[in-house]
Design a protein around this motif. Structure first.
Motif, PDB file in Angstrom:
ATOM      1  N   ALA A  79      47.195  31.327  40.407  1.00  0.00           N
ATOM      2  CA  ALA A  79      47.586  32.267  41.460  1.00  0.00           C
ATOM      3  C   ALA A  79      46.779  33.611  41.227  1.00  0.00           C
ATOM      4  O   ALA A  79      46.590  34.331  42.177  1.00  0.00           O
ATOM      5  CB  ALA A  79      49.011  32.804  41.133  1.00  0.00           C
ATOM      6  N   SER A  80      46.688  34.075  39.959  1.00  0.00           N
ATOM      7  CA  SER A  80      45.744  35.121  39.820  1.00  0.00           C
ATOM      8  C   SER A  80      44.382  35.074  40.339  1.00  0.00           C
ATOM      9  O   SER A  80      43.840  35.923  40.662  1.00  0.00           O
ATOM     10  CB  SER A  80      45.866  35.230  38.259  1.00  0.00           C
ATOM     11  N   GLU A  81      43.824  33.778  40.248  1.00  0.00           N
ATOM     12  CA  GLU A  81      42.319  33.672  40.333  1.00  0.00           C
ATOM     13  C   GLU A  81      42.406  33.392  41.855  1.00  0.00           C
ATOM     14  O   GLU A  81      40.947  33.446  42.350  1.00  0.00           O
ATOM     15  CB  GLU A  81      41.940  32.398  39.773  1.00  0.00           C
ATOM     16  N   ASP A  82      43.169  33.098  42.757  1.00  0.00           N
ATOM     17  CA  ASP A  82      43.054  32.635  44.063  1.00  0.00           C
ATOM     18  C   ASP A  82      42.199  33.662  44.866  1.00  0.00           C
ATOM     19  O   ASP A  82      42.669  34.833  44.743  1.00  0.00           O
ATOM     20  CB  ASP A  82      44.557  32.171  44.699  1.00  0.00           C
ATOM     21  N   PRO A  83      41.243  33.334  45.465  1.00  0.00           N
ATOM     22  CA  PRO A  83      40.388  34.606  46.176  1.00  0.00           C
ATOM     23  C   PRO A  83      41.359  35.168  47.271  1.00  0.00           C
ATOM     24  O   PRO A  83      41.119  36.175  47.717  1.00  0.00           O
ATOM     25  CB  PRO A  83      39.199  33.816  47.000  1.00  0.00           C
ATOM     26  N   ALA A  84      42.180  34.195  47.978  1.00  0.00           N
ATOM     27  CA  ALA A  84      43.234  34.903  49.087  1.00  0.00           C
ATOM     28  C   ALA A  84      44.549  35.257  48.563  1.00  0.00           C
ATOM     29  O   ALA A  84      45.173  34.913  47.609  1.00  0.00           O
ATOM     30  CB  ALA A  84      43.250  33.595  49.829  1.00  0.00           C
ATOM     31  N   LYS A  85      45.000  36.178  49.239  1.00  0.00           N
ATOM     32  CA  LYS A  85      46.181  36.802  48.822  1.00  0.00           C
ATOM     33  C   LYS A  85      47.242  35.606  49.832  1.00  0.00           C
ATOM     34  O   LYS A  85      46.829  35.297  50.849  1.00  0.00           O
ATOM     35  CB  LYS A  85      46.629  38.144  49.548  1.00  0.00           C
TER      36      LYS A  85
END
Ligand SMILES: [Zn+2]
Length: 516
Positions: free
Chosen positions: A478-484
């Motif tokens: 969740a921290s790494e995901d490029p998208a919100k």
């Protein structure tokens, strides 16, 4: 594939090595390795459950636990603090001694309910009587003065101390059916007996206290061997005690057969006035998007008949261990990873509701919340909580979780928004993508949930370890995901009246509790 030529076997091996190499993620591997080879779960469980003990809101043990958690995080170089969100009646459990002294002597298994008044340093000895089955409230009012100087039993006599699964295994079909039928009849008759007093189960103890009873004796069997649920007392001056099924049955039968049992009760709880209540918050600051938050969540408080080991010691351990591992393996997350150990979940999600109310700037920037709070079991269910696109991001993040942990998890998308049950609901109500890591039950409802048997020995450490790995990997992803993450809500099914389904509303926390 039955037979492989040397060539195709070689190709197959090469391909699988390649696939592994391509999906190998050093952070995921590091999380698994740290969780398995350097687990702190047993040590944390011992310190929290055995040394500190249960964590009733307003008790000194709750504050001790808050302070212990902050010290642990500091040890791991994680920033942590206790954030005050309210006040509660301060009450501390003491020793409870309950003995039958007539017609013979026997120490009984039982304890004060939470917040029960004490016996003020004295031992109170008196006859035990049963709430009688009278015609109506008038007859009851006439009988009521006779409770003066007596203990009054207010719970039904259970026809069996054997759980249904035991009857199912060993009883004849006929005797099992007969027992259940008899029990249904007795349960209904008992409910009528209470209604006919003119009081409810809640107001009756107060009426008995007012009429001069010296204590209330109850038994809330949890339908398993040895397990009683221990909740809070409503009496204001005299003690309310819960007695285990076996001993309660003994007293009841003696009272009914005219042997007039007498008990001695000493209950040593202490009152501490009004005390502050806290959430313990810790965080690993994000490096790229420090104002966006991934939240690990588990309530910290408990009921106090046992030590709150599976409700919610195990959720607490899962999230503490996940934070410890993340700090070691993934110390520079893109987004901030925050953990919330909430106070007073048991009285209505109060700590997490207060956090949502006090931190709108965090709530609007939540990437995801992962809450765990239904026992020690490995996670087997994950619902999208009504968020339309939860399948997309949760699915992607889950794909990084090792097969053995991921395979048993049944997902449900978009699912329905939870309106309560645990702290994820406080965030869902505010429209933030919050999810419940829902566990295999391990007889939670019968044996450990709010019972006197919710203790260290019920923790299944391998399952908790697996949950800590899951929580850490989901937080990492969740921290790494490029998208919100998307917060778009699904259209909810219409209710029974045909009106469009409504998203659960934000509810106010109780900020001052346990005081009249
Ligand atoms: Zn809980």
């Amino acid at each position: 594939m039955k037979k492989l030529s040397g060539l195709s076997l070689g190709l197959l091996l090469a391909t699988s090595v390649l696939t592994q190499a391509q999906t190998k993620d050093p952070v995921v591997d590091g999380i698994v390795k740290e969780a398995n080879e350097n687990s702190q779960l047993e040590k944390l469980a011992h310190e929290l459950m055995d040394v500190i003990g249960p964590r009733l809101v307003g008790s000194p043990q709750m504050v001790q636990a808050n302070e212990w958690a902050v010290a642990k995080y500091k040890e791991w170089n994680i920033f942590a603090k206790n954030e005050k969100w309210g006040e509660w009646r301060g009450w501390e459990r003491g020793a409870s001694h309950i003995d039958m002294v007539s017609p013979r002597v026997k120490s009984l298994e039982g304890m004060q309910l939470a917040w029960s008044p004490s016996t003020a340093g004295k031992t109170v000895t008196a006859d035990v009587v049963i709430v009688p089955d009278l015609a109506d409230s008038l007859a009851f009012a006439k009988w009521l003065p006779s409770v003066k100087g007596k203990f009054v039993m207010i719970s039904m006599l259970q026809p069996t101390g054997r759980p249904d699964y035991n009857w199912q295994e060993f009883g004849t079909k006929e005797s099992f059916e007969k027992m259940k039928k008899d029990r249904d009849v007795q349960t209904e008759a008992w409910a009528k007996r209470i209604t006919k007093t003119g009081y409810s189960a809640r107001t009756l103890p107060l009426a008995l206290e007012k009429a001069g009873a010296v204590g209330i004796v109850a038994s809330y069997w949890s339908k398993g061997f040895g397990a009683n649920k221990i909740f809070g007392a409503v009496t204001k001056k005299v003690p309310t005690v819960d007695i285990a099924l076996e001993d309660y049955g003994l007293l009841y039968r003696l009272a009914e057969s005219g042997h007039t049992p007498k008990i001695s009760v000493k209950a040593d709880s202490k009152e501490h006035g009004v005390v502050p209540t806290f959430n313990t918050i810790a965080e690993i600051k994000g490096t790229e998007k420090p104002d966006e938050y991934v939240i690990l969540s588990a309530h910290f408080d408990s009921w106090d008949g046992g030590t709150g080991a599976t409700d919610n010691g195990t959720g607490t351990l899962t999230m503490m261990e996940a934070m410890r591992i993340l700090k070691k393996v993934y110390p520079n997350p893109k987004r901030t990873i925050l953990v919330g150990h909430w106070g007073s979940e048991e009285q209505g999600l109060n700590g997490s509701r207060a956090f949502v109310e006090d931190h709108p700037e965090i709530v609007k920037n939540i990437q995801a919340v992962f809450n765990q709070d239904n026992g020690t079991g490995r996670v087997i269910n994950l619902s999208g909580q009504g968020f339309l696109y939860a399948y997309d991001y949760l699915g992607r993040w889950l794909s990084k979780v090792p097969d053995a942990i991921k395979a048993p998890i049944e997902t449900k998308f978009p699912g329905a928004p939870g309106a309560g049950g645990s702290d994820f609901a406080s965030f869902v109500a505010a429209g933030a993508p919050a999810f419940s890591l829902s566990s295999l039950n391990w007889s939670y409802g019968t044996y450990t949930w709010h019972t006197n048997r919710d203790t260290y020995d019920k923790i299944v450490f391998d399952d908790v370890r697996s949950n800590a790995i899951l929580a850490a990997i989901m937080a990492y992803q969740a921290s790494e995901d490029p998208a919100k993450t998307s917060r778009e809500k699904s259209v909810l099914p219409a209710n029974a009246k045909g009106e469009p389904g409504a998203w659960p509303a934000v509810r106010q926390p109780t900020r001052k509790g346990g005081l009249d």
